[in-house]
Enzyme design. Structure first.
Site, PDB file in Angstrom:
ATOM      1  N   ARG A  46       0.844  -1.185   0.000  1.00 57.13           N
ATOM      2  CA  ARG A  46       0.000   0.000   0.000  1.00 57.13           C
ATOM      3  C   ARG A  46       0.888   1.246   0.000  1.00 57.13           C
ATOM      4  O   ARG A  46       2.012   1.220   0.516  1.00 57.13           O
ATOM      5  CB  ARG A  46      -0.906   0.021   1.235  1.00 57.13           C
ATOM      6  CG  ARG A  46      -1.800  -1.199   1.373  1.00 57.13           C
ATOM      7  CD  ARG A  46      -2.554  -1.162   2.694  1.00 57.13           C
ATOM      8  NE  ARG A  46      -3.441  -2.318   2.854  1.00 57.13           N
ATOM      9  CZ  ARG A  46      -3.108  -3.446   3.473  1.00 57.13           C
ATOM     10  NH1 ARG A  46      -1.891  -3.577   3.996  1.00 57.13           N
ATOM     11  NH2 ARG A  46      -3.969  -4.431   3.575  1.00 57.13           N
ATOM     12  N   LYS A  58      -2.342  -1.836   7.755  1.00 53.02           N
ATOM     13  CA  LYS A  58      -3.747  -1.447   7.886  1.00 53.02           C
ATOM     14  C   LYS A  58      -4.388  -2.087   9.098  1.00 53.02           C
ATOM     15  O   LYS A  58      -5.230  -1.506   9.762  1.00 53.02           O
ATOM     16  CB  LYS A  58      -4.493  -1.852   6.613  1.00 53.02           C
ATOM     17  CG  LYS A  58      -5.928  -1.370   6.527  1.00 53.02           C
ATOM     18  CD  LYS A  58      -6.531  -1.727   5.194  1.00 53.02           C
ATOM     19  CE  LYS A  58      -7.947  -1.223   5.058  1.00 53.02           C
ATOM     20  NZ  LYS A  58      -8.552  -1.568   3.744  1.00 53.02           N
ATOM     21  N   HIS A  61      -3.218  -8.934   3.964  1.00 53.81           N
ATOM     22  CA  HIS A  61      -4.664  -8.989   4.140  1.00 53.81           C
ATOM     23  C   HIS A  61      -5.030  -9.772   5.401  1.00 53.81           C
ATOM     24  O   HIS A  61      -4.365 -10.735   5.764  1.00 53.81           O
ATOM     25  CB  HIS A  61      -5.319  -9.651   2.925  1.00 53.81           C
ATOM     26  CG  HIS A  61      -5.327  -8.771   1.712  1.00 53.81           C
ATOM     27  ND1 HIS A  61      -5.286  -9.257   0.432  1.00 53.81           N
ATOM     28  CD2 HIS A  61      -5.363  -7.420   1.602  1.00 53.81           C
ATOM     29  CE1 HIS A  61      -5.302  -8.252  -0.423  1.00 53.81           C
ATOM     30  NE2 HIS A  61      -5.346  -7.133   0.266  1.00 53.81           N
ATOM     31  N   TYR A  68      -8.708  -8.046  -5.320  1.00 50.05           N
ATOM     32  CA  TYR A  68      -7.630  -7.459  -6.113  1.00 50.05           C
ATOM     33  C   TYR A  68      -7.425  -8.158  -7.452  1.00 50.05           C
ATOM     34  O   TYR A  68      -6.668  -7.687  -8.291  1.00 50.05           O
ATOM     35  CB  TYR A  68      -6.321  -7.478  -5.316  1.00 50.05           C
ATOM     36  CG  TYR A  68      -6.272  -6.362  -4.313  1.00 50.05           C
ATOM     37  CD1 TYR A  68      -5.699  -5.134  -4.624  1.00 50.05           C
ATOM     38  CD2 TYR A  68      -6.853  -6.508  -3.054  1.00 50.05           C
ATOM     39  CE1 TYR A  68      -5.688  -4.095  -3.715  1.00 50.05           C
ATOM     40  CE2 TYR A  68      -6.848  -5.474  -2.138  1.00 50.05           C
ATOM     41  CZ  TYR A  68      -6.267  -4.275  -2.477  1.00 50.05           C
ATOM     42  OH  TYR A  68      -6.270  -3.242  -1.585  1.00 50.05           O
TER      43      TYR A  68
END
Length: 304
Positions: free
Chosen positions: A141, A164, A271, A280
């Site tokens: 990211r 994240k 993830h 994705y």
């Protein structure tokens, strides 16, 4: 009362690993609106009136759904909180925006164009060329690239510590990627900077996300991949989609190998769930050919 309920709600989400930035802003706005009306519980009418203040149907629906999730959590403990219908403003007609899958020539031109940025003699061109290349070859990211510190560059790869979902991971690098990164580091370590950020501006300060996006748009427009302001086209996040797709294209074409590959890819991308990785993936001619071949093999009774 609503303010305290929101504070508890936000604290729970952050404890679970969510940054809760945009929902937090929207919910604080809603709570202020409701409390000014003297309300201490969520009501459908107040949600409706507040959401209607948004300037577009998409933003009105986003407001509605954000408060609705909040209301569902509150209603579980106190039935006085009303849960507005998700279709309060009608059914959504949202369609997923198809990601742009870059070909190798696109990425090469993107990096070359970044190398031509100014000012001449500064680290800025090398910074952006290296960052764009690193995102393309790892699928990380943008926020993760900006969070990398110098000590995170190890002999075994890159440590992605600020993810994240607050899950650290190690990214092994391809030798060509490592070579390019080492070339950048040789210049970066000579720069006068008070920051230990890997990627810095020519003033020696860490890069800001909005600045990176602005420069990326400037670069993709310069190579003809995107039109002027307001037009749609390739996004920097599409490099992450591209990495996932190209990675799968190079996987061995049998069901067990694909299953193992998807699990590894999900971990590499950071993830929380393997199902997030499917988002994705995008159909490409090569992947469709593999799927067609697998389908024919299955029809013939062979192992796919």
């Amino acid at each position: 009362m609503l303010s305290q309920l929101l504070a508890d709600h936000a604290a729970l989400h952050r404890a679970l690993g969510f940054k809760f930035r945009t929902p937090g802003i929207l919910l604080r706005n809603f709570v202020t609106f409701a409390e000014r009306r003297g309300e201490c519980v969520v009501t459908t009418e107040t949600v409706r009136e507040w959401a209607l203040q948004a300037p577009s149907p998409e933003q009105r629906r986003n407001r509605l759904l954000t408060v609705r999730r909040f209301a569902i959590a509150l209603h579980a403990e106190d039935p006085r909180h009303e849960v507005p219908s998700a279709d309060l403003f009608g059914r959504a007609s949202h369609r997923r925006r198809a990601p742009y899958i870059y070909d190798p020539g696109d990425i090469r031109r993107l990096i070359d164009a970044a190398h031509r940025l100014g000012p001449d003699g500064s680290i800025r061109p090398l910074t952006y060329a290296t960052m764009f290349g690193l995102i393309a070859t790892t699928g990380m990211r943008v926020s993760e690239a900006l969070a990398i510190r110098l000590p995170d560059v190890t002999d075994d790869g890159l440590i992605i510590a600020q993810t994240k979902f607050k899950k650290s991971r190690l990214l092994p690098l391809h030798p060509t990627t490592r070579h390019a990164l080492d070339g950048y580091l040789a210049t970066r370590l000579k720069e006068a900077s008070l920051s230990d950020a890997l990627f810095i501006s020519h003033q020696g300060t860490p890069l800001a996300y909005p600045t990176v996006i602005t420069v990326f748009l400037q670069v993709v427009r310069s190579i003809g991949l995107r039109g002027g302001p307001g037009s749609r086209g390739p996004r920097i996040h599409d490099l992450r989609h591209t990495f996932a797709v190209r990675s799968l294209e190079r996987c061995a074409h049998d069901a067990k190998a694909v299953a193992r590959h998807i699990t590894a890819l999900s971990t590499y991308l950071g993830h929380a769930h393997v199902t997030d990785t499917y988002w994705y993936l995008q159909a490409t001619p090569e992947l469709m050919a593999h799927m067609a071949a697998a389908g024919e093999a299955l029809h013939r009774g062979e192992a796919a």
